[in-house]
Design a protein around this motif. Sequence first.
Motif, PDB file in Angstrom:
ATOM      1  N   GLY A 158      40.693  34.754  42.599  1.00 42.71           N
ATOM      2  CA  GLY A 158      39.736  35.571  41.875  1.00 42.71           C
ATOM      3  C   GLY A 158      40.428  36.600  41.018  1.00 42.71           C
ATOM      4  O   GLY A 158      41.642  36.829  41.108  1.00 42.71           O
ATOM      5  N   HIS A 171      39.353  40.605  39.535  1.00 42.50           N
ATOM      6  CA  HIS A 171      38.340  41.652  39.635  1.00 42.50           C
ATOM      7  C   HIS A 171      38.681  42.800  38.703  1.00 42.50           C
ATOM      8  O   HIS A 171      39.827  43.259  38.659  1.00 42.50           O
ATOM      9  N   HIS A 206      38.114  46.499  38.252  1.00 41.91           N
ATOM     10  CA  HIS A 206      37.691  47.686  38.999  1.00 41.91           C
ATOM     11  C   HIS A 206      37.419  48.822  38.014  1.00 41.91           C
ATOM     12  O   HIS A 206      38.282  49.179  37.203  1.00 41.91           O
ATOM     13  N   LYS A 236      37.163  33.134  40.192  1.00 44.77           N
ATOM     14  CA  LYS A 236      35.986  33.939  40.506  1.00 44.77           C
ATOM     15  C   LYS A 236      36.174  35.336  39.912  1.00 44.77           C
ATOM     16  O   LYS A 236      36.956  36.146  40.430  1.00 44.77           O
ATOM     17  N   SER A 247      34.716  39.085  38.702  1.00 43.41           N
ATOM     18  CA  SER A 247      33.637  40.038  38.972  1.00 43.41           C
ATOM     19  C   SER A 247      34.074  41.439  38.569  1.00 43.41           C
ATOM     20  O   SER A 247      35.276  41.726  38.454  1.00 43.41           O
ATOM     21  N   VAL A 265      33.954  45.301  39.843  1.00 43.82           N
ATOM     22  CA  VAL A 265      33.767  46.087  41.052  1.00 43.82           C
ATOM     23  C   VAL A 265      33.647  47.558  40.670  1.00 43.82           C
ATOM     24  O   VAL A 265      34.583  48.139  40.112  1.00 43.82           O
ATOM     25  N   SER A 316      42.872  43.241  38.993  1.00 41.93           N
ATOM     26  CA  SER A 316      43.617  42.845  40.179  1.00 41.93           C
ATOM     27  C   SER A 316      42.946  41.639  40.809  1.00 41.93           C
ATOM     28  O   SER A 316      41.731  41.434  40.659  1.00 41.93           O
ATOM     29  N   HIS A 317      43.728  40.840  41.519  1.00 42.58           N
ATOM     30  CA  HIS A 317      43.104  39.749  42.263  1.00 42.58           C
ATOM     31  C   HIS A 317      42.551  40.245  43.599  1.00 42.58           C
ATOM     32  O   HIS A 317      41.867  39.493  44.302  1.00 42.58           O
ATOM     33  N   LEU A 318      42.825  41.498  43.939  1.00 41.57           N
ATOM     34  CA  LEU A 318      42.299  42.100  45.169  1.00 41.57           C
ATOM     35  C   LEU A 318      40.921  42.683  44.910  1.00 41.57           C
ATOM     36  O   LEU A 318      40.694  43.362  43.909  1.00 41.57           O
ATOM     37  N   GLU A 319      40.031  42.431  45.840  1.00 41.09           N
ATOM     38  CA  GLU A 319      38.665  42.927  45.677  1.00 41.09           C
ATOM     39  C   GLU A 319      38.522  44.366  46.148  1.00 41.09           C
ATOM     40  O   GLU A 319      37.589  45.063  45.739  1.00 41.09           O
ATOM     41  N   SER A 320      39.424  44.823  47.002  1.00 40.63           N
ATOM     42  CA  SER A 320      39.341  46.175  47.534  1.00 40.63           C
ATOM     43  C   SER A 320      40.697  46.862  47.446  1.00 40.63           C
ATOM     44  O   SER A 320      41.748  46.228  47.639  1.00 40.63           O
ATOM     45  N   SER A 355      43.208  46.844  50.632  1.00 48.19           N
ATOM     46  CA  SER A 355      43.931  45.652  51.081  1.00 48.19           C
ATOM     47  C   SER A 355      45.328  46.024  51.570  1.00 48.19           C
ATOM     48  O   SER A 355      46.066  46.787  50.920  1.00 48.19           O
TER      49      SER A 355
END
Length: 560
Positions: free
Chosen positions: A318, A320, A322, A352, A354, A356, A385-389, A392
Amino acid sequence: MFEEASEVFDNMFKSSFPLTLTFIVFLPAVLILVSPLPAEAAHEFTVYRMQQYDLQGQNYGSRNAILNTEARTVEAEVLSRRCVMMRLADFSYEKYQKALRQSAGAVVIILPKNMSTMPQDIVQQFMELEPELLATETIVPVYFAMEDDELLSIYTQTQVSSSSQGSSSAAEVLLHSATANGFQMVTSGAQSKAVSDWAITSLEGRLAGVGGEDLPTIVVVAHYDSFGVAPWLSYGADSNGSGVAVLLELARLFSRLYSHKRTQAGYNLLFFLSGGGKFNYQGTKRWLEDNLDHTESSLLQDNVAFVLCLDTLGNGDGLHLHVSKPPKEGSPQHALLKELQMVVSEQYPDVKFSMVHKKINLADDTLAWEHERFGIRRLPAFTLSHLESHRSAARNSIMDMRPHVDLKKLSRNTKLIAEALARVIYNLTEKVSLQQEFGAQVQEEQLASLVDWLTTQPRAAQLVDKDSTVVSTLEYYLGRYLKDVKRHFVRADKRDPEFVFYDQLKQTMNAYRVKPAIFDLLLALCIAAYLGVVYLAVQVRGHSHYRVSTFTCSLVVQSE
């Protein structure tokens, strides 16, 4: 040794001294000659100390660097004033807390030679524990060591010795304690102290658009430093070596386009590699202050279209975006959002994507993402970033090594970002690819070489000074593609420092093979017992000699 002892016995029996006096004088000398040799170094190895730093008045990590105590494993019942050794495969937060609760003298965590061979669940568990290890300061020195055959042998022997202490028989415990070999762990360095006048270095370079300095500016940012529970083991492959690699590739790509008048766009491009990113983005904070508060001519003071921060882009399925504040429709930042969505849907449908949304929480000790530093100064910014939070564990771990970067996914993300940026910069109405329009494409070999170089050395902020090869090499890369490459420095305020670093983060440790303290006690008791027996023997012999002499004298008198 034993030949010397035999010579002592020969001289003893050949001498003219009385036998009793000979035993009293010479037997202790024999015991000294045949006693064990002084402790010898069993193994010398390098150890890496846990983080020690102060950030905004709060202390973190291990506050001690001196180690001189006997080794034990966590299986031992008594850990007080002992060096507790643990292998990563057996490590747990409960065992670590047990050592601290029992006032252990030190903790040494043994890491495997090849982290990639560790089961993923153990790696993930340790990554999640790293923030907890640093959450509270401890006076216990905590070190990490890389496993080798000698160190593994020391650990095994220490584990056997520690396990035997739980035997049900007190006599067995006493006997084993007296006969077993132990290891005294000693560090060669001094106590840690604060490093004064440390400079965190950041780098900037620019590409001027067609039409002069009044053009809107797009800022591309990535912090280059790494972070983990031990600075010398912090390689930061994905966070944020991947972000640095993407930024440098974008700089190369757009420098090629901006070198020709036909493809020179109506935007100024500003590239910024920030230092101290893992310490609440200190380099970015000072750079903003220098450009917005203390200068009259700066691209940041003019029309900033948006600031794009790159963080942890080397893996994942994914992508994201932010944001602290959702972009308004019709704004350049909203245009980038739409182009990212379009490129993903057209060229990378498996990704994916999105947005955030997270508001800036100034009550937190540290900011979540780098774009929040710009948001505080009312500059439109976001982080990819590929990190959603931001929470992490992968962002701040010594486990973030070269295998954590998937070059195919890193290349995919670089192409995706370059494509979306090009569409915004050149206002491409016909949705053709960057390569089709300008013949420009991302070089996967360049990305691979950048990631390989970045992960060959730790890049913790405490290790990267203004004269380091990391800074000079990054400056060289920027100088190849950009104009007006400059260095920016941030030093902690001496009266009220926002950050303080400490030294003694890497030391040499010696493991000395020694007898336990109880061995000396038993030896002393044996010597005391021997002297007591000799004393009684002398007393009995003297009394007997007196009686014999008296009896002989009486016989002589009677005979006369």
